[in-house]
Write a protein that holds these residues in place. Structure first.
Motif, short mmCIF file in Angstrom:
data_model
loop_
_atom_site.label_atom_id
_atom_site.label_comp_id
_atom_site.label_asym_id
_atom_site.label_seq_id
_atom_site.Cartn_x
_atom_site.Cartn_y
_atom_site.Cartn_z
N HIS A 38 -74.25 -2.97 -2.21
CA HIS A 38 -74.64 -3.17 -0.81
C HIS A 38 -73.73 -2.33 0.11
CE1 HIS A 38 -76.21 -6.88 -2.66
NE2 HIS A 38 -77.05 -6.93 -1.65
N ASN A 39 -72.53 -2.03 -0.36
CA ASN A 39 -71.51 -1.36 0.45
C ASN A 39 -71.81 0.13 0.59
OD1 ASN A 39 -69.21 -0.14 1.51
ND2 ASN A 39 -67.81 -1.50 0.43
N PHE A 50 -85.28 -3.26 7.78
CA PHE A 50 -83.96 -2.87 7.32
C PHE A 50 -82.95 -2.74 8.47
CE2 PHE A 50 -87.08 -1.51 4.27
CZ PHE A 50 -86.51 -1.89 3.07
N ASN A 51 -83.41 -3.07 9.69
CA ASN A 51 -82.55 -3.02 10.87
C ASN A 51 -81.82 -1.69 10.98
OD1 ASN A 51 -83.34 -5.69 11.49
ND2 ASN A 51 -81.86 -6.45 10.00
N GLU A 52 -80.56 -1.73 11.35
CA GLU A 52 -79.79 -0.50 11.54
C GLU A 52 -79.46 0.19 10.22
OE1 GLU A 52 -76.97 -3.82 10.94
OE2 GLU A 52 -78.63 -3.56 12.33
N CYS A 53 -79.73 -0.44 9.10
CA CYS A 53 -79.42 0.15 7.80
C CYS A 53 -80.50 1.11 7.29
CB CYS A 53 -79.18 -0.95 6.76
SG CYS A 53 -77.65 -1.85 7.05
N TRP A 54 -81.63 1.18 7.99
CA TRP A 54 -82.74 2.01 7.51
C TRP A 54 -82.30 3.42 7.16
CZ3 TRP A 54 -86.99 2.23 5.05
CH2 TRP A 54 -87.82 3.33 5.12
N GLY A 100 -75.29 -9.28 5.52
CA GLY A 100 -74.86 -8.51 4.35
C GLY A 100 -75.90 -8.39 3.26
N ALA A 101 -77.10 -8.91 3.48
CA ALA A 101 -78.15 -8.84 2.46
C ALA A 101 -78.66 -7.42 2.26
CB ALA A 101 -79.30 -9.76 2.83
N ILE A 102 -78.46 -6.59 3.27
CA ILE A 102 -78.91 -5.20 3.17
C ILE A 102 -77.71 -4.27 3.04
CG2 ILE A 102 -80.23 -3.35 4.23
CD1 ILE A 102 -81.80 -5.51 5.74
N GLY A 103 -76.92 -4.15 4.08
CA GLY A 103 -75.79 -3.24 4.05
C GLY A 103 -74.48 -3.95 4.37
N ARG A 104 -73.45 -3.53 3.69
CA ARG A 104 -72.11 -4.08 3.92
C ARG A 104 -71.12 -2.95 4.06
NH1 ARG A 104 -72.64 -8.22 -1.12
NH2 ARG A 104 -74.41 -9.39 -0.29
N LYS A 105 -70.03 -3.25 4.72
CA LYS A 105 -68.97 -2.25 4.92
C LYS A 105 -67.77 -2.51 4.03
CE LYS A 105 -70.20 -1.70 9.75
NZ LYS A 105 -69.78 -1.87 11.14
N ASP A 106 -67.80 -3.60 3.26
CA ASP A 106 -66.66 -3.92 2.41
C ASP A 106 -67.14 -4.45 1.06
OD1 ASP A 106 -67.62 -6.41 3.10
OD2 ASP A 106 -65.89 -6.96 4.30
#
Length: 89
Positions: free
Chosen positions: A56-57, A12-16, A45-51
């Motif tokens: 996902h956002n 999950f990289n930095e999104c964990w 963007g498959a895991i976390g997005r900022k927009d």
């Protein structure tokens, strides 16, 4: 944090730390039902997005509530139907 049988925090990289615990349980349950590897998409963007307004956002929803998954062995409409049924369980 949630202990997972089929996924590792590093996937999950930095999104964990931003992951919704319920989503992690659902993903692990799906993998168990699918009974084959399930890969988290490597797309940006498959895991976390900022927009955007999708789940996902994490900025909009407070946590990552959606992840793009790629179940191994999904090649036919029947496989898709089975994956859909696995997701419903």
């Amino acid at each position: 944090m949630t202990v997972m049988k089929h996924f590792k925090a590093s996937e999950f990289n930095e999104c964990w730390t931003l992951m919704d615990p319920r989503l992690l349980i659902v993903m692990d349950d799906f993998r168990e039902e699918w009974d084959a590897p399930v890969i988290i998409s490597p797309a940006v963007g498959a895991i976390g997005r900022k927009d955007g307004s999708s789940f996902h956002n994490y900025k909009l929803h407070g946590r990552v509530k959606a992840v793009d998954l790629m179940p191994k062995g999904m090649k036919s409409k029947a496989d898709f139907a089975r994956a859909y049924q696995c997701a419903l369980k």
